[in-house]
Design a protein around this motif. Structure first.
Motif, short mmCIF file in Angstrom:
data_model
loop_
_atom_site.label_atom_id
_atom_site.label_comp_id
_atom_site.label_asym_id
_atom_site.label_seq_id
_atom_site.Cartn_x
_atom_site.Cartn_y
_atom_site.Cartn_z
N ALA B 140 0.85 -1.21 0.00
CA ALA B 140 0.00 0.00 0.00
C ALA B 140 0.88 1.25 0.00
O ALA B 140 0.59 2.23 -0.70
CB ALA B 140 -0.94 -0.01 1.21
N LEU B 141 1.96 1.20 0.77
CA LEU B 141 2.89 2.34 0.81
C LEU B 141 3.61 2.49 -0.53
O LEU B 141 3.79 3.60 -1.03
CB LEU B 141 3.90 2.15 1.94
CG LEU B 141 3.34 2.30 3.37
CD1 LEU B 141 4.38 1.89 4.40
CD2 LEU B 141 2.88 3.73 3.62
N LYS B 142 4.01 1.37 -1.10
CA LYS B 142 4.72 1.42 -2.40
C LYS B 142 3.83 2.02 -3.48
O LYS B 142 4.29 2.76 -4.34
CB LYS B 142 5.19 0.01 -2.80
CG LYS B 142 6.48 -0.38 -2.08
CD LYS B 142 6.95 -1.77 -2.49
CE LYS B 142 8.22 -2.14 -1.73
NZ LYS B 142 8.56 -3.58 -1.86
N GLU B 143 2.55 1.67 -3.43
CA GLU B 143 1.60 2.21 -4.40
C GLU B 143 1.52 3.74 -4.31
O GLU B 143 1.20 4.40 -5.29
CB GLU B 143 0.21 1.63 -4.16
CG GLU B 143 -0.11 0.48 -5.12
CD GLU B 143 -1.42 -0.18 -4.78
OE1 GLU B 143 -2.40 0.55 -4.49
OE2 GLU B 143 -1.47 -1.43 -4.75
N GLN B 144 1.79 4.26 -3.13
CA GLN B 144 1.76 5.72 -2.95
C GLN B 144 3.14 6.34 -3.21
O GLN B 144 3.35 7.52 -2.94
CB GLN B 144 1.31 6.07 -1.52
CG GLN B 144 -0.09 5.59 -1.19
CD GLN B 144 -1.15 6.23 -2.09
OE1 GLN B 144 -1.19 7.43 -2.27
NE2 GLN B 144 -2.00 5.40 -2.69
N GLY B 145 4.07 5.53 -3.71
CA GLY B 145 5.38 6.08 -4.10
C GLY B 145 6.48 5.89 -3.09
O GLY B 145 7.56 6.47 -3.23
N VAL B 146 6.19 5.07 -2.04
CA VAL B 146 7.22 4.83 -1.03
C VAL B 146 8.14 3.72 -1.53
O VAL B 146 7.69 2.73 -2.11
CB VAL B 146 6.57 4.42 0.31
CG1 VAL B 146 7.64 4.05 1.34
CG2 VAL B 146 5.70 5.56 0.85
N SER B 147 9.44 3.92 -1.33
CA SER B 147 10.39 2.86 -1.69
C SER B 147 11.46 2.75 -0.62
O SER B 147 11.75 3.71 0.10
CB SER B 147 11.02 3.12 -3.06
OG SER B 147 11.72 4.35 -3.03
N VAL B 148 12.05 1.54 -0.52
CA VAL B 148 13.10 1.29 0.46
C VAL B 148 14.44 1.67 -0.17
O VAL B 148 14.70 1.36 -1.33
CB VAL B 148 13.11 -0.20 0.87
CG1 VAL B 148 14.23 -0.48 1.88
CG2 VAL B 148 11.76 -0.60 1.46
N ILE B 149 15.25 2.39 0.60
CA ILE B 149 16.57 2.79 0.10
C ILE B 149 17.52 1.59 0.18
O ILE B 149 17.61 0.93 1.21
CB ILE B 149 17.13 3.98 0.92
CG1 ILE B 149 16.31 5.24 0.64
CG2 ILE B 149 18.61 4.22 0.61
CD1 ILE B 149 16.63 6.42 1.54
N GLU B 150 18.19 1.32 -0.93
CA GLU B 150 19.17 0.23 -0.92
C GLU B 150 20.41 0.70 -0.18
O GLU B 150 20.79 1.87 -0.28
CB GLU B 150 19.55 -0.14 -2.36
CG GLU B 150 18.38 -0.73 -3.14
CD GLU B 150 18.83 -1.28 -4.48
OE1 GLU B 150 19.89 -0.85 -4.98
OE2 GLU B 150 18.12 -2.15 -5.03
N SER B 151 21.03 -0.20 0.58
CA SER B 151 22.21 0.25 1.33
C SER B 151 23.33 -0.79 1.35
O SER B 151 24.42 -0.52 0.82
CB SER B 151 21.81 0.65 2.75
OG SER B 151 21.26 -0.45 3.45
#
Lengths: 201, 201
Positions: B140-151
């Motif tokens: 649901a968060l990803k659909e709103q444009g949220v993404s996890v930062i690769e590290s």
């Protein structure tokens, strides 16, 4: 005769003088006429200039007034635009979380369903932890203006409740919600999802 | 004498005529003078009127030009305002979920922590259900444009990574993230929270 002549001469002279005077006056008269003509022309020129100036002034005044009216209209339009965009901005600001909240409601539903298991000795610690996360989730939503719609025991209100079932329970008041099948949510004063309910006839 | 008289009379008459003519002309001359004076006054009046009209025209033209310039300036201001508010609106629209996303990041953190238990036979079914809810939450968060930062394994980038620890590991490249202590998140192209990382010297 001499006298006469003289007199005549005198007279003639007189007349001559008068004639001379008249003759002297003639160019003056001509001058006057020329001057008068010049003056007439000048006057006509001036009258023409006055008419032209008046026309220019009228035209320019009209254009000035048109610019002024356009200025007033544009200022009014600008003011309205500012007011409208401010209102839109405030509404956008107020309900900005709506899309994400709407997307998260099924997550909340499933979360609740997953937690509706009986805790055993083995699952208790995990369930407690997960229940804490659920509460934190709900709190974060509440902080953004999300609230749960009250339903069971309340009078049926089509603004907040969606009646999907009816029942006839004698010991409960009529037109009252007797069961909630799915939670309803509001964002501030806006219903995001009405509660799905069973209503007593 | 008679003749003379007559002549004289004639002459006198003539002279008289001339005198009369002269006398007749005198008021004409006066009239001319009056007329000339009138005309002079008229001319002066007209000149005054022309000067006044010219002054009025100049003043009105100046005012007209001022209104026109104000109109142009206001139109430019209005256009800029429209562009700016449109940009702001688009930015507001783009990042509208930011506040709620920011509030939900600790929930996500705790959710992940709660799920980092070893599944036993008793907790497996509950854990599977909750993991499904977690994935749904993240989707649901990803659909709103949220993404996890690769590290981990990436070159350290202060725009996305917050170095809270340093290490010296010889078999790993320097200036590289070797451990992630807290996940970082982006909303579209904006870093909402940098990843907290351990960096190799």
């Amino acid at each position: 005769m001499e006298e006469k002549d003289i007199t005549n001469d005198e007279a003639k002279h007189e007349a001559g003088t008068e004639e001379a005077n008249a003759a002297e006056e003639k160019p003056e008269n001509d001058n006057n006429e020329v001057e008068a003509k010049d003056k007439q022309e000048e006057t006509a020129k001036e009258a023409e200039e006055i008419a032209e100036l008046k026309a220019s002034l009228e035209k320019t005044t009209k254009e000035k007034e048109e610019f002024y009216e356009r200025l007033l209209r544009l200022q009014a339009e600008f003011d309205n635009y500012k007011k409208r965009t401010l209102k839109e901005k405030q509404a956008d600001q107020k309900y900005k979380a709506q899309e994400l909240v709407t997307a998260l409601l099924p997550v909340l539903d499933n979360f609740e369903r997953a937690l509706q298991v009986k805790a055993t000795e083995e699952t208790k610690s995990l369930l407690d932890g997960i229940t804490m996360v659920y509460r934190q989730f709900l709190d974060a939503l509440k902080e953004q203006g999300v609230s749960v719609i009250e339903s069971v025991g309340k009078e049926f209100d089509p603004n907040f409740h969606h009646a999907v079932m009816q029942a006839e329970v004698e010991d409960k008041p009529s037109n009252t919600v007797i069961e909630e099948l799915q939670k309803g949510y509001m964002l501030k004063d806006r219903v995001i999802r009405p509660a799905m309910v069973k209503v007593n006839k």
